[in-house]
Scaffold this motif. Structure first.
Motif, PDB file in Angstrom:
ATOM      1  N   PHE A   1      43.035  39.138  51.066  1.00 31.15           N
ATOM      2  CA  PHE A   1      44.125  38.542  50.302  1.00 31.15           C
ATOM      3  C   PHE A   1      43.556  37.737  49.133  1.00 31.15           C
ATOM      4  CE2 PHE A   1      47.023  34.999  49.401  1.00 31.15           C
ATOM      5  CZ  PHE A   1      48.187  35.699  49.116  1.00 31.15           C
ATOM      6  N   VAL A   2      44.081  38.000  47.947  1.00 30.97           N
ATOM      7  CA  VAL A   2      43.768  37.221  46.746  1.00 30.97           C
ATOM      8  C   VAL A   2      45.115  36.848  46.128  1.00 30.97           C
ATOM      9  CG1 VAL A   2      42.721  37.272  44.451  1.00 30.97           C
ATOM     10  CG2 VAL A   2      41.544  38.356  46.361  1.00 30.97           C
ATOM     11  N   GLU A   3      45.448  35.582  46.177  1.00 31.18           N
ATOM     12  CA  GLU A   3      46.792  35.126  45.797  1.00 31.18           C
ATOM     13  C   GLU A   3      47.220  35.575  44.404  1.00 31.18           C
ATOM     14  OE1 GLU A   3      49.433  31.040  45.592  1.00 31.18           O
ATOM     15  OE2 GLU A   3      47.463  30.995  46.520  1.00 31.18           O
ATOM     16  N   GLU A   4      46.326  35.491  43.439  1.00 31.66           N
ATOM     17  CA  GLU A   4      46.726  35.811  42.065  1.00 31.66           C
ATOM     18  C   GLU A   4      47.134  37.279  41.896  1.00 31.66           C
ATOM     19  OE1 GLU A   4      42.116  35.498  41.918  1.00 31.66           O
ATOM     20  OE2 GLU A   4      43.748  34.411  42.883  1.00 31.66           O
ATOM     21  N   ALA A   5      46.702  38.148  42.783  1.00 27.99           N
ATOM     22  CA  ALA A   5      47.103  39.558  42.705  1.00 27.99           C
ATOM     23  C   ALA A   5      48.605  39.719  42.950  1.00 27.99           C
ATOM     24  CB  ALA A   5      46.311  40.394  43.708  1.00 27.99           C
TER      25      ALA A   5
ATOM     26  N   LEU B   1      50.855  47.696  42.191  1.00 27.61           N
ATOM     27  CA  LEU B   1      49.640  47.047  42.667  1.00 27.61           C
ATOM     28  C   LEU B   1      48.872  48.121  43.419  1.00 27.61           C
ATOM     29  CD1 LEU B   1      50.735  43.481  43.873  1.00 27.61           C
ATOM     30  CD2 LEU B   1      49.461  44.108  41.814  1.00 27.61           C
ATOM     31  N   VAL B   2      47.776  48.579  42.820  1.00 23.86           N
ATOM     32  CA  VAL B   2      46.974  49.656  43.384  1.00 23.86           C
ATOM     33  C   VAL B   2      45.876  49.045  44.250  1.00 23.86           C
ATOM     34  CG1 VAL B   2      45.539  51.658  42.876  1.00 23.86           C
ATOM     35  CG2 VAL B   2      47.471  51.096  41.374  1.00 23.86           C
TER      36      VAL B   2
ATOM     37  N   PRO C   1      39.475  40.273  42.165  1.00 25.71           N
ATOM     38  CA  PRO C   1      38.189  40.343  42.864  1.00 25.71           C
ATOM     39  C   PRO C   1      38.196  41.151  44.168  1.00 25.71           C
ATOM     40  CG  PRO C   1      38.796  38.047  42.421  1.00 25.71           C
ATOM     41  CD  PRO C   1      39.922  38.909  41.953  1.00 25.71           C
ATOM     42  N   ASN C   2      39.371  41.369  44.755  1.00 21.29           N
ATOM     43  CA  ASN C   2      39.450  42.155  45.993  1.00 21.29           C
ATOM     44  C   ASN C   2      39.599  43.652  45.728  1.00 21.29           C
ATOM     45  OD1 ASN C   2      42.079  42.143  45.072  1.00 21.29           O
ATOM     46  ND2 ASN C   2      42.986  41.515  47.016  1.00 21.29           N
ATOM     47  N   GLY C   3      39.553  44.046  44.455  1.00 22.59           N
ATOM     48  CA  GLY C   3      39.661  45.452  44.098  1.00 22.59           C
ATOM     49  C   GLY C   3      41.062  45.917  43.786  1.00 22.59           C
ATOM     50  N   VAL C   4      42.072  45.089  44.010  1.00 25.33           N
ATOM     51  CA  VAL C   4      43.441  45.435  43.656  1.00 25.33           C
ATOM     52  C   VAL C   4      43.561  45.410  42.129  1.00 25.33           C
ATOM     53  CG1 VAL C   4      45.865  44.679  43.766  1.00 25.33           C
ATOM     54  CG2 VAL C   4      44.428  44.596  45.810  1.00 25.33           C
ATOM     55  N   VAL C   5      44.289  46.376  41.595  1.00 27.43           N
ATOM     56  CA  VAL C   5      44.532  46.435  40.155  1.00 27.43           C
ATOM     57  C   VAL C   5      46.037  46.490  39.920  1.00 27.43           C
ATOM     58  CG1 VAL C   5      44.102  47.678  38.000  1.00 27.43           C
ATOM     59  CG2 VAL C   5      42.354  47.655  39.786  1.00 27.43           C
ATOM     60  N   LYS C   6      46.511  45.623  39.024  1.00 29.93           N
ATOM     61  CA  LYS C   6      47.934  45.616  38.634  1.00 29.93           C
ATOM     62  C   LYS C   6      48.088  46.477  37.388  1.00 29.93           C
ATOM     63  CE  LYS C   6      49.330  42.080  36.352  1.00 29.93           C
ATOM     64  NZ  LYS C   6      49.666  40.702  36.026  1.00 29.93           N
ATOM     65  N   TYR C   7      49.053  47.397  37.458  1.00 27.00           N
ATOM     66  CA  TYR C   7      49.432  48.213  36.308  1.00 27.00           C
ATOM     67  C   TYR C   7      50.937  48.073  36.103  1.00 27.00           C
ATOM     68  CZ  TYR C   7      44.947  50.656  36.750  1.00 27.00           C
ATOM     69  OH  TYR C   7      43.620  50.971  36.832  1.00 27.00           O
TER      70      TYR C   7
END
Length: 183
Positions: free
Chosen positions: A36-40, A141-142, A171-177
């Motif tokens: 979990f990374v809150e900003e994602a 959120l990928v 940083p956890n590898g999640v990418v927002k598009y």
């Protein structure tokens, strides 16, 4: 006219099935398999504030309605108008929920006044809306996982070219598009 936004947690290989729980063999993959990374999740809070209504399919309604009303973090969703596209649901119990019987009724809803209409979960509904040319934007959120099988967001029959308008990697590898659909 209202903006219709499909918002999804999606695996790297395009699966949107059971990100928080459900029937998929790896149900809950968004929190079980990725730190979990809150900003994602900032976009999720923004969606609630900017939304005027939530639109979901029957399966998502059956999963969300017993749980979301008890969650403080979904207070805005619980208060806003909700629409379920279903030919079988007749008496929705979730506060402020109405039933739409067809994609044509969704098109009529979209023509009205109000804030954004968010489609959560509901991949079959999202596909139908995309095929009908009703989707204006995707919030994706990928997650850096591959699931191989399960319900997918895209079926290859969607209308419109996508224009990337916002993106960020975490940083956890999640990418927002965030993509706007060019109609």
């Amino acid at each position: 006219m209202r903006t219709l936004i499909v918002t999804e947690f999606i695996s790297l290989d395009g699966v949107v099935d059971s990100p928080g729980g459900g029937d998929h063999p790896r149900a809950g993959w968004t929190f079980k398999e990725v730190p979990f990374v809150e900003e994602a999740y900032e976009i999720k809070g923004r969606e609630q504030v900017e939304a005027g209504a939530m639109l979901i399919g029957r399966v998502s309604y059956d999963e969300f309605a017993p749980v979301w009303p008890t969650m403080e973090e979904f207070a805005e969703y619980n208060a806003m108008p909700k629409y379920v596209v279903s030919t079988t649901l007749s008496d929705p119990e979730w506060n402020n929920t109405s039933v739409l019987r067809s994609i044509d009724e969704v098109a009529e809803l979209k023509q009205g006044d109000g804030g954004n209409i968010l489609v959560h979960g509901s991949p079959t509904l999202a596909q139908g809306l995309a095929e009908a040319g009703l989707v204006d934007r995707y919030h994706l959120l990928v997650f850096p996982v591959t699931l191989g099988e399960g319900k997918r967001l895209f079926n290859g029959r969607e209308n419109g070219k996508l224009q990337l308008v916002e993106h960020e990697a975490y940083p956890n590898g999640v990418v927002k598009y965030v993509y706007d659909v060019q109609h």
